[in-house]
Motif scaffolding. Structure first.
Motif, PDB file in Angstrom:
ATOM      1  N   VAL A   1      -0.722   5.563   3.598  1.00 43.68           N
ATOM      2  CA  VAL A   1      -1.717   5.269   2.557  1.00 43.68           C
ATOM      3  C   VAL A   1      -1.258   4.008   1.836  1.00 43.68           C
ATOM      4  N   ARG A   2      -1.832   2.888   2.180  1.00 43.64           N
ATOM      5  CA  ARG A   2      -1.373   1.620   1.610  1.00 43.64           C
ATOM      6  C   ARG A   2      -1.870   1.447   0.172  1.00 43.64           C
ATOM      7  N   ARG A   3      -1.313   0.463  -0.524  1.00 44.78           N
ATOM      8  CA  ARG A   3      -1.503   0.356  -1.968  1.00 44.78           C
ATOM      9  C   ARG A   3      -2.946   0.089  -2.382  1.00 44.78           C
ATOM     10  N   ASP A   4      -3.720  -0.606  -1.598  1.00 47.65           N
ATOM     11  CA  ASP A   4      -5.107  -0.869  -2.002  1.00 47.65           C
ATOM     12  C   ASP A   4      -6.033   0.278  -1.633  1.00 47.65           C
ATOM     13  N   CYS A   5      -5.465   1.389  -1.140  1.00 45.48           N
ATOM     14  CA  CYS A   5      -6.275   2.545  -0.754  1.00 45.48           C
ATOM     15  C   CYS A   5      -6.084   3.728  -1.687  1.00 45.48           C
ATOM     16  N   TYR A   6      -5.422   3.528  -2.806  1.00 46.19           N
ATOM     17  CA  TYR A   6      -5.315   4.608  -3.787  1.00 46.19           C
ATOM     18  C   TYR A   6      -5.290   4.039  -5.192  1.00 46.19           C
ATOM     19  N   LEU A   7      -5.733   4.859  -6.135  1.00 44.91           N
ATOM     20  CA  LEU A   7      -5.719   4.508  -7.552  1.00 44.91           C
ATOM     21  C   LEU A   7      -4.672   5.356  -8.258  1.00 44.91           C
ATOM     22  N   VAL A   8      -3.900   4.742  -9.129  1.00 44.93           N
ATOM     23  CA  VAL A   8      -2.916   5.474  -9.927  1.00 44.93           C
ATOM     24  C   VAL A   8      -3.602   5.940 -11.208  1.00 44.93           C
ATOM     25  N   LEU A   9      -3.661   7.240 -11.400  1.00 45.19           N
ATOM     26  CA  LEU A   9      -4.386   7.815 -12.534  1.00 45.19           C
ATOM     27  C   LEU A   9      -3.464   8.228 -13.679  1.00 45.19           C
ATOM     28  N   ALA A  10      -2.174   8.449 -13.383  1.00 44.20           N
ATOM     29  CA  ALA A  10      -1.218   8.826 -14.443  1.00 44.20           C
ATOM     30  C   ALA A  10       0.199   8.622 -13.924  1.00 44.20           C
TER      31      ALA A  10
ATOM     32  N   GLY B   1       8.080   6.515 -14.833  1.00 36.19           N
ATOM     33  CA  GLY B   1       7.252   5.554 -14.119  1.00 36.19           C
ATOM     34  C   GLY B   1       6.729   6.046 -12.792  1.00 36.19           C
ATOM     35  N   GLU B   2       7.023   7.293 -12.438  1.00 31.45           N
ATOM     36  CA  GLU B   2       6.534   7.848 -11.176  1.00 31.45           C
ATOM     37  C   GLU B   2       5.089   8.304 -11.327  1.00 31.45           C
TER      38      GLU B   2
ATOM     39  N   ASN C   1       7.116  19.520  -7.649  1.00 36.75           N
ATOM     40  CA  ASN C   1       7.706  18.415  -8.420  1.00 36.75           C
ATOM     41  C   ASN C   1       7.406  17.052  -7.805  1.00 36.75           C
ATOM     42  N   GLY C   2       6.228  16.932  -7.237  1.00 34.10           N
ATOM     43  CA  GLY C   2       5.814  15.666  -6.648  1.00 34.10           C
ATOM     44  C   GLY C   2       4.393  15.770  -6.140  1.00 34.10           C
ATOM     45  N   LEU C   3       3.895  14.663  -5.588  1.00 34.44           N
ATOM     46  CA  LEU C   3       2.514  14.596  -5.109  1.00 34.44           C
ATOM     47  C   LEU C   3       2.353  15.112  -3.689  1.00 34.44           C
ATOM     48  N   GLY C   4       3.434  15.582  -3.089  1.00 36.90           N
ATOM     49  CA  GLY C   4       3.331  16.089  -1.726  1.00 36.90           C
ATOM     50  C   GLY C   4       3.280  14.992  -0.690  1.00 36.90           C
ATOM     51  N   MET C   5       3.677  13.803  -1.067  1.00 36.96           N
ATOM     52  CA  MET C   5       3.714  12.663  -0.158  1.00 36.96           C
ATOM     53  C   MET C   5       4.993  11.882  -0.424  1.00 36.96           C
ATOM     54  N   ALA C   6       5.588  11.370   0.635  1.00 38.22           N
ATOM     55  CA  ALA C   6       6.762  10.513   0.473  1.00 38.22           C
ATOM     56  C   ALA C   6       6.307   9.100   0.176  1.00 38.22           C
ATOM     57  N   LEU C   7       7.096   8.372  -0.619  1.00 35.60           N
ATOM     58  CA  LEU C   7       6.720   7.024  -1.034  1.00 35.60           C
ATOM     59  C   LEU C   7       7.789   6.032  -0.620  1.00 35.60           C
ATOM     60  N   LEU C   8       7.375   5.004   0.120  1.00 32.13           N
ATOM     61  CA  LEU C   8       8.254   3.885   0.444  1.00 32.13           C
ATOM     62  C   LEU C   8       7.818   2.693  -0.397  1.00 32.13           C
ATOM     63  N   LYS C   9       8.741   2.120  -1.150  1.00 37.70           N
ATOM     64  CA  LYS C   9       8.394   0.989  -1.999  1.00 37.70           C
ATOM     65  C   LYS C   9       9.460  -0.091  -1.933  1.00 37.70           C
TER      66      LYS C   9
ATOM     67  N   ASP D   1       4.490  -0.570 -11.302  1.00 34.08           N
ATOM     68  CA  ASP D   1       3.970  -0.815  -9.962  1.00 34.08           C
ATOM     69  C   ASP D   1       4.963  -1.640  -9.157  1.00 34.08           C
ATOM     70  N   SER D   2       5.071  -1.330  -7.869  1.00 34.61           N
ATOM     71  CA  SER D   2       5.904  -2.135  -6.975  1.00 34.61           C
ATOM     72  C   SER D   2       5.151  -3.402  -6.584  1.00 34.61           C
TER      73      SER D   2
END
Length: 371
Positions: free
Chosen positions: A119-128, A133-134, A206-214, A226-227
């Motif tokens: 899921v690349r960065r332009d395909c999701y919105l950060v809501l909170a 900062g996570e 304790n997370g969004l259920g997805m791993a994040l590479l930044k 934001d990265s």
């Protein structure tokens, strides 16, 4: 066919459907769009020619080098299966992270177990976000075209203060892919029939259920959490290189030999719009052309000046990103001092180590979401 789609172009209606607003700042939204535009841009314009494809070269070289000596193996059957499926997307995930600053790895349950979707960065919105900062709430959109209709699945993931993850799903159908349209039941499409409108996991994740590479760099756009893209600090230089390339093209175009003749030596065509040569005027002769009213124009080309400027731009890009000197500019090692060689190679090694460590942390996180 379903694909994750970029959200910024249709953000207002998506935010309304998610009942939340994107907290990404205006400068960051603009920067994210620019990073992806620079990477995918292939069409020359009047002012810029992107044929050098600098973002692609940078991302491609860093990805190949990062995984050139990468190996991973575990004895646990479950973890081994996760790593095997993760191997299929690791290069794509790394490239998306380098382009947009980060990339989520989303687990998707199939008959054979979990598969992983970038899921690349332009395909999701950060809501909170939390105090560290996570991201604690994000929205994504999955787009499907079927039977002449356009379907958009909106997914909202939110983790509360106690660590419990809630996933909400809503499906929309429209006649125009630029709008969401009307909400319809999830079962309207077979692939979403098993989804629930809302589900909260029974145990804290304790997370969004997805791993994040930044990327490991500090935000140089607005200083937020934001990265940023690996070539974020070099975007101005990349535009300069593209403009320089367009100017080189113009230099050769303008430098073509021409024969300049006075207007009375040409006549209008039948449409009365274009001038053409008068057959009985332009006749082969051996005399000097200036004696019959024409002048040959053949200016000296200045390509060396443009090429020297491009090389300097490329060297600056290497310095800002932390690449080995010459990886873009192709400067011969003999032209550099021992100090320059050692310094640039040291920076490059550290850059690669940063990305290898980032991937190692992400890869170790993936199995935790899928137990």
């Amino acid at each position: 066919m379903s694909i994750l789609s970029a959200l910024f172009n249709n953000q207002v209606s998506v935010e309304q459907a998610l009942r939340a607003r994107d907290i990404t700042t205006g400068p960051m939204k603009k920067a994210i769009q620019e990073w992806f535009s620079l990477y995918f841009d292939t069409v020359p314009a009047k002012e810029e020619d992107p044929c050098q494809r600098i973002p692609y070269v940078v991302v491609n070289k860093l990805t190949k080098t990062t995984f050139s000596e990468y190996t991973a193996a575990v004895e646990d059957d479950f973890l081994s299966g996760c790593l095997e499926r993760l191997e299929k997307v690791r290069k794509k995930v790394m490239q998306f992270a380098l382009i947009g600053g980060d990339c989520y790895i989303k687990p998707v349950l199939t008959r054979g177990g979990f598969n992983f979707v970038p899921v690349r960065r332009d395909c999701y919105l950060v809501l909170a976000r939390n105090e560290e900062g996570e991201a604690t709430s994000i929205g994504t959109a999955e787009y499907t075209a079927s039977g002449g209709k356009y379907y958009t699945l909106l997914e909202k993931r939110t983790v509360d203060e106690s660590g419990y993850l809630t996933i909400e799903n809503r499906l929309f159908r429209s006649e125009d892919k630029s709008i969401l349209g009307a909400e319809i039941p999830l079962g309207a499409l077979p692939q979403y029939a098993a989804l629930e409108p809302a589900v909260t996991l029974s145990e804290p994740l304790n997370g969004l259920g997805m791993a994040l590479l930044k990327t490991p760099m500090v935000n140089c756009v607005d200083g937020s959490d934001d990265s940023v893209s690996v070539y974020a600090p070099a975007t101005g230089l990349i535009h300069n290189i593209n403009r320089n390339e367009a100017q080189i093209n113009g230099e050769f175009e303008r430098g073509q030999s021409r024969i300049i003749a006075s207007a009375d030596m040409m006549e209008l065509d039948e449409s009365g719009e274009r001038r053409r040569l008068v057959d009985n005027v332009f006749t082969a002769i051996d005399d000097a052309p200036d004696e019959v009213g024409i002048t040959i124009f053949s200016p000296a080309l200045r390509e060396q000046s443009f090429l020297a400027r491009k090389t300097e731009y490329l060297r600056n890009v290497e310095s800002q990103i932390g690449l080995k000197r010459g990886i873009l500019s192709e400067v011969e090692a003999a032209e550099r001092t021992a100090t320059e060689i050692t310094s640039s190679e040291g920076d490059y090694n550290l850059t690669i180590i940063d990305f290898q460590q980032a991937w190692g942390i992400t890869a170790a996180t993936v199995p935790l979401w899928n137990r």
